[in-house]
Design an enzyme around this catalytic site. Structure first.
Site, mmCIF file in Angstrom:
data_model
loop_
_atom_site.group_PDB
_atom_site.id
_atom_site.type_symbol
_atom_site.label_atom_id
_atom_site.label_comp_id
_atom_site.label_asym_id
_atom_site.label_seq_id
_atom_site.Cartn_x
_atom_site.Cartn_y
_atom_site.Cartn_z
ATOM 1 N N ASP A 88 16.505 -7.508 -5.254
ATOM 2 C CA ASP A 88 16.661 -8.777 -4.534
ATOM 3 C C ASP A 88 15.344 -9.243 -3.926
ATOM 4 O O ASP A 88 14.422 -8.465 -3.718
ATOM 5 C CB ASP A 88 17.712 -8.618 -3.430
ATOM 6 C CG ASP A 88 17.310 -7.552 -2.412
ATOM 7 O OD1 ASP A 88 16.731 -6.530 -2.838
ATOM 8 O OD2 ASP A 88 17.547 -7.752 -1.223
ATOM 9 N N GLU A 89 15.282 -10.526 -3.641
ATOM 10 C CA GLU A 89 14.225 -11.139 -2.833
ATOM 11 C C GLU A 89 12.814 -10.721 -3.235
ATOM 12 O O GLU A 89 12.047 -10.246 -2.398
ATOM 13 C CB GLU A 89 14.434 -10.781 -1.355
ATOM 14 C CG GLU A 89 15.722 -11.311 -0.792
ATOM 15 C CD GLU A 89 15.912 -10.974 0.685
ATOM 16 O OE1 GLU A 89 16.373 -11.849 1.403
ATOM 17 O OE2 GLU A 89 15.602 -9.838 1.099
#
Ligand SMILES: *[C@@H]1O[C@H](CO)[C@@H](O)[C@H](O)[C@H]1NC(C)=O
Ligand SMILES: *[C@@H]1O[C@H](CO)[C@@H](O)[C@H](O)[C@H]1NC(C)=O
Ligand SMILES: *[C@@H]1O[C@H](CO)[C@@H](O)[C@H](O)[C@H]1NC(C)=O
Ligand SMILES: *[C@@H]1O[C@H](CO)[C@@H](O)[C@H](O)[C@H]1NC(C)=O
Length: 597
Positions: free
Chosen positions: A341-342
């Site tokens: 993620d991210e």
């Protein structure tokens, strides 16, 4: 003191006095008379009668049924028998509130027989996504019988049995004649704890595993490392924690610690899924592993800072191969969470070697292709260890080729329904955590409902919410107009009922076919660690996570907030009695208050 303040203090005192008096007589009476029993999460089917039996600490026993495939050599069950026996009778010792059974006049229950029906009790195994957790419980004279096909169902049934037991008006341990037939609605019912932002002492983790078992959760998602610290001790790469932990031995999980967590969880039917999130969220990895992270550039010179894992070096993949080989051996679960993620692309963009690689690969300026390239190679490495994997939703969104048994975790609040539709349409299993980020204390109502509003709705943010800017961002990202008054409701000092919003969220309430909905395997409550450590973790998580527990275990139709409230209040009291400092839902009292001991 200001006159107005004095006035409101007086008013407040008056209200407190009045409401206390009322509450005391009302609840006090009610509590004595009726249902001391509260089942949480509510079983799928149960039938109770007004016939009661008494249990005596010196006469009642939990035993293996004669034809059970598990016997006294099953330490998992022996351990559970002891745990539940203590829960049932501990008050006798602690509070001396109970009288023992009167042999003459009381109907007695002397035995709970536990029968494992399938030839393999799974006593020495680990629970999995496919585990059958169903059980049947019949409480009748002269013995109660608990039947389950394996030990995992028996654990759930023992918890239910212990919840059926209460003290009658005279303090006698009592249970009503009852039949229960129960199974979970979802196979994946998780709690995420984050041990990187703050180190969580082992004791806190174990206490929460116990609370999870009481709530029939079955997955501990251990977000064990992140940017801030690397507390996992790797035998292959000891420098990772030596240099990446907050402290090289006081803030580290040794192999023995990890083993203890896994075994403690196993004894409660809980899977431990470790998350090693890459290529982002890896600052702490870089401290103990040279050349793993991407050097960022300022113009044409390295700036001295580092970005995500460097995806263009062969050494990166050699490292990941050795590292995940170890991880796959340390954690017995069939799944590893690989994060994904991210990922911040700015550092990759600044680095001339990466720019060159982008050209060679024909990726153009699309850095999500580079991310996919990395994840793809990582997935192949992990696949070779024979593990399955979970990933955060971005990995799916970026079109990475995933194994058919991959579980995609939906966490973004933005367009949850559409994301669930897309993931399941592509045939992947999914778990939902978006509505259950319990680290946000939104002292208000269900923010989920914002996403059910019409596109032209103006959402007026006014709930007590210290994180209202975040809330505003979420709402505007979802395409709504908004206006704010949160910081200006100066009269409000109360904490709220945000468990209700948590309770109402349903992982299957999106627009999809029956096949798609079947692909929703459950959900998890997340307690990220930015503002959480051992001082506040347990009360922040419980009983709010209990709302998630019932959503994921009980039938879809169990969603009446008022009746849930009545049961949840008692369930919280039960947790206090078992030594878990679960925070209050509202004004009231418990028969046995938590005393910090
Ligand atoms: C259990 O039995 C008692 C005594 O007959 C009755 O008052 C109570 O309502 C029963 N509780 C439940 C949950 O059925
Ligand atoms: C990386 O590995 C590939 C194939 O395994 C090889 O062709 C390539 O030359 C290696 N690159 C470097 C810089 O060693
Ligand atoms: C779902 O898929 C559709 C069609 O490919 C796409 O337009 C949409 O952006 C996707 N939604 C999300 C939330 O990713
Ligand atoms: C649900 O999806 C179907 C098929 O994609 C579509 O026809 C229908 O309009 C959608 N309903 C809602 C309420 O979005």
């Amino acid at each position: 003191m200001h006159a107005q303040t004095l006035l409101s203090c007086g008013l407040l005192l008056f209200l407190v006095t009045v409401s206390n008096g009322w509450l005391f007589s009302h609840f006090g009476k009610k509590y004595q008379e009726t249902d001391d029993v509260s089942l949480w999460p509510l079983p799928q089917k149960y039938q109770t009668t007004t016939t009661t039996f008494k249990l005596g600490a010196s006469s009642f026993q939990i035993v293996h049924a004669k034809d059970s495939s598990a016997g006294p050599s099953c330490s998992l069950l022996q351990n559970a028998f002891r745990r539940y026996f203590n829960y049932i009778f501990d008050n006798v010792k602690k509070h001396r509130a109970n009288r023992d059974v009167d042999q003459e006049s009381d109907l007695q229950l002397t035995e709970l027989q536990v029968q494992i029906t399938s030839p393999d009790s799974e006593c020495d195994g680990y629970p999995s996504l496919k585990t059958d957790e169903s059980y049947r419980l019949s409480v009748d004279q002269p013995t109660a019988v608990l039947k389950a096909s394996n030990v995992w169902g028996a654990l759930r049934g023992l918890e239910t049995f212990s919840q059926l037991v209460y003290e009658d008006n005279n303090g006698a341990v009592t249970i009503n004649k009852t039949d229960v037939s129960d199974f979970p609605r979802f196979a994946y019912r998780g709690i995420l704890l984050d041990t990187s932002r703050h180190f969580l002492p082992l004791k806190v983790i174990l206490a929460n595993l116990e609370a999870m078992a009481i709530n029939k959760f079955n997955v501990f998602h251990w977000h064990i490392v992140d940017d801030h610290s690397f507390p996992f001790f790797s035998r292959t790469f000891p420098d990772l924690s030596q240099r990446g932990a907050y402290h090289p031995y006081t803030h580290v999980y040794t192999p023995a610690d990890v083993k203890m967590v896994i075994e403690f969880a196993r004894l409660r039917g809980i899977r431990v899924i470790a998350e090693f999130d890459t290529p982002g969220h890896t600052q702490s990895w870089g401290k103990g592993q040279a050349n793993l992270l991407t050097p960022c550039y300022s113009g044409s010179t390295p700036s001295g800072t580092f970005g995500p894992v460097n995806p263009i070096l062969n050494s990166t993949y050699d490292f990941m191969t050795s590292f995940f080989k170890e991880i796959s051996e340390v954690f017995p679960d069939a799944y590893i969470h690989l994060g994904g993620d991210e990922v911040d692309f700015s550092c990759w963009k600044s680095n001339p070697d990466i720019q060159k690689f982008m050209v060679e690969q024909g990726f153009g300026q699309d850095y999500s292709k580079l991310e996919s390239y990395y994840i793809q190679r990582l997935l192949d490495i992990v696949k070779a260890t024979n593990k399955g994997y979970l990933v955060w939703q971005e990995v799916f969104d970026n079109g990475v080729k995933l194994k058919a048994d991959t579980v995609v975790e939906v966490w973004m609040n933005n367009k949850v329904d559409q994301e669930l539709q897309n993931v399941t349409k592509a045939g992947f299993s999914t778990i939902l955590s978006a509505p259950w980020y319990l680290d946000y204390i939104s002292y208000g109502q269900d923010w989920q409902k914002y996403y059910k509003l019409n596109a032209d709705t103006q959402v007026h943010v006014w709930k007590e919410n210290p994180d209202y800017k975040h809330e505003m961002a979420k709402i505007t990202a979802a395409g709504f107009h908004t206006l704010l008054s949160t910081p200006w409701y100066l009269n409000r000092i109360s904490y709220g009922q945000d468990w209700q919003g948590v309770y109402k969220a349903d992982p299957q309430s999106f627009n999809g076919t029956a096949e798609q909905k079947k692909l929703v395997i459950g959900g998890e409550a997340c307690l990220w660690g930015e503002y959480v450590d051992a001082t506040n973790l347990t009360p922040r998580l419980w009983p709010r996570a209990s709302a998630v527990a019932e959503r994921l275990w009980s039938d879809e139709s169990v969603k009446d907030v008022e009746s849930a409230y009545t049961r949840l209040v008692k369930h919280r009291c039960r947790m206090l009695r078992r030594g878990i400092p679960a925070e209050p839902l509202f004004v009231g009292f418990c028969p046995y208050e938590y005393d910090g001991l």
